[in-house]
Design a protein around this motif. Structure first.
Motif, mmCIF file in Angstrom:
data_model
loop_
_atom_site.group_PDB
_atom_site.id
_atom_site.type_symbol
_atom_site.label_atom_id
_atom_site.label_comp_id
_atom_site.label_asym_id
_atom_site.label_seq_id
_atom_site.Cartn_x
_atom_site.Cartn_y
_atom_site.Cartn_z
ATOM 1 N N GLU A 1 0.868 -1.179 0.000
ATOM 2 C CA GLU A 1 0.000 0.000 0.000
ATOM 3 C C GLU A 1 0.903 1.227 0.000
ATOM 4 O OE1 GLU A 1 -3.331 2.215 2.854
ATOM 5 O OE2 GLU A 1 -2.631 0.181 3.331
ATOM 6 N N ASN A 2 0.957 1.912 -1.117
ATOM 7 C CA ASN A 2 1.916 3.006 -1.289
ATOM 8 C C ASN A 2 1.375 4.296 -0.674
ATOM 9 O OD1 ASN A 2 3.884 4.774 -2.065
ATOM 10 N ND2 ASN A 2 3.860 4.225 -4.219
ATOM 11 N N LYS A 3 2.057 4.729 0.376
ATOM 12 C CA LYS A 3 1.658 5.953 1.062
ATOM 13 C C LYS A 3 2.582 7.114 0.730
ATOM 14 C CE LYS A 3 -0.321 3.262 4.843
ATOM 15 N NZ LYS A 3 -0.296 2.955 6.311
ATOM 16 N N GLU A 4 3.411 6.933 -0.325
ATOM 17 C CA GLU A 4 4.354 7.958 -0.759
ATOM 18 C C GLU A 4 5.315 8.354 0.373
ATOM 19 O OE1 GLU A 4 4.506 9.044 -3.928
ATOM 20 O OE2 GLU A 4 2.629 8.259 -4.710
ATOM 21 N N TRP A 5 5.696 7.339 1.180
ATOM 22 C CA TRP A 5 6.661 7.569 2.250
ATOM 23 C C TRP A 5 8.032 7.894 1.686
ATOM 24 C CZ3 TRP A 5 5.108 2.538 5.248
ATOM 25 C CH2 TRP A 5 4.015 2.807 6.080
#
Length: 363
Positions: free
Chosen positions: A139-143
């Motif tokens: 799940e890409n949270k743009e961390w």
């Protein structure tokens, strides 16, 4: 060092089944396994590009055309060949294509994987399965930091979501069936970043698009120049998959898990940065930045934390950013200008560089 002694010599004479051998990563894997003396059979759809790596290599192994959604044919191949290890790479692997063909993407990446697991479960000879998914399974949270193996699965686009589903399926089958107690089969998954190298002519991938345009002295339109990805040479994650296979075939249950195989942080480059570096190795590469609005969502930032692989599996990348890009572009340049196919030479050099760096799989 004798190549058959790599990975503890576990692949010499070993019956290995590779799904997706007509694809980019699959064809490189088959070439490496064949060099190590493995008895290889491939199962895949026919190559889907006019020029393809599998045909150019002409590797001596048994290749069967088939769809992983065709359960009966897949089962018959397992029954005939009796593989000891399965490397599952067959997939619908393109993000943009998944928007146009979501049903096919989920069927191939989820139900196709289910078929491979089920057929493996019914084949007593199978002792190890390495399921290849993607860094996009998270799940890409743009961390600004890398994703670890225990971070949540997810995915915005159908492709990424389907890979998250495949990872959840893998986890379920590992706990339910391939758990080391009721079954001798061990199951692991490998998650890699943006893989580059010679022999990829897929659509809507940066390096292949740059190369195809350069071959006809054209220019490539790049859509998302600031998007950052973990770029790595195809041989780096393949060495990780082969290490996993080695551990599983040796019965080491603690390695039946999910693993990240990504580059060093210095290799996390923007699309524009890697394009500029590619140009330095082949002057015919030209590009323009698109001013058109993107049709679909594209992640801007995605990185992997490979601490687990580094510490527990003793895996680290062999080629740095510059060598990865140089080897990739020179492969294509030599192909188009001299008709050369550098794959075997690249594998040989990669192994030598790994030996020099005292990689665990060479000792």
């Amino acid at each position: 060092m004798e190549i058959t002694r790599l990975f503890g010599g576990v692949y010499k004479g070993r019956r290995c089944l590779v799904t997706g051998d007509s694809g980019f990563k699959g064809s490189w894997l088959v070439a490496w396994l064949a060099q190590m003396g493995a008895e290889v059979v491939g199962y895949a759809l026919p190559p889907n590009t006019p020029t393809n790596h599998k045909t150019l290599l002409q590797t001596n192994y048994k290749s069967i055309e088939g769809n992983i959604l065709d359960y009966d044919t897949l089962k018959s191949v397992f029954e005939e060949f009796q593989p000891e290890i399965v490397f599952h790479l067959a997939a619908q692997s393109l993000v943009k294509y998944s928007y146009d063909n979501p049903i096919e993407t989920y069927q191939t990446n989820v139900i196709g994987t289910l078929n491979v697991f089920e057929v493996s479960r019914q084949t007593e000879s199978v002792k190890a399965i390495v399921n290849v998914t993607s860094d996009k399974c998270y799940e890409n949270k743009e961390w600004i930091w890398g994703y670890r193996e225990n971070d949540p699965m997810g995915g915005h686009d159908p492709y990424s979501s389907s890979k998250g589903c495949a990872e959840l399926l893998t986890q379920s089958y590992r706990k339910s069936f391939f758990n080391g107690s009721t079954s001798q089969t061990l199951l692991a998954s490998g998650r890699a970043g943006n893989v580059i190298g010679g022999g990829d002519w897929s659509q809507d991938r940066l390096i292949p698009d740059l190369i195809k345009a350069a071959a006809i002295e054209g220019e490539t339109e790049i859509r998302n120049p600031l998007a950052t990805r973990p770029w790595q040479h195809v041989l780096d994650p393949l060495s990780g998959y082969l290490m996993l296979g080695w551990k599983l075939l040796s019965g080491e249950k603690e390695f039946a898990d999910g693993w990240n195989f990504g580059p060093d942080l210095s290799s996390n480059l923007s699309v524009q940065e890697i394009t500029e570096e590619a140009k330095s190795f082949w002057s015919k590469i030209k590009y323009v930045v698109s001013t058109n609005k993107k049709d679909h969502h594209e992640a801007n930032l995605l990185m992997l934390d490979c601490s687990k692989s580094n510490k527990l599996l003793k895996w680290t990348p062999v080629w740095d950013r510059s060598e990865t890009i140089r080897k990739t572009i020179v492969w294509y340049k030599d192909f188009y200008e001299r008709g050369a196919v550098n794959t075997e030479e690249d594998i040989t050099q990669y192994i030598q560089d790994a030996i020099n760096k005292k990689q665990a799989w060479t000792l």
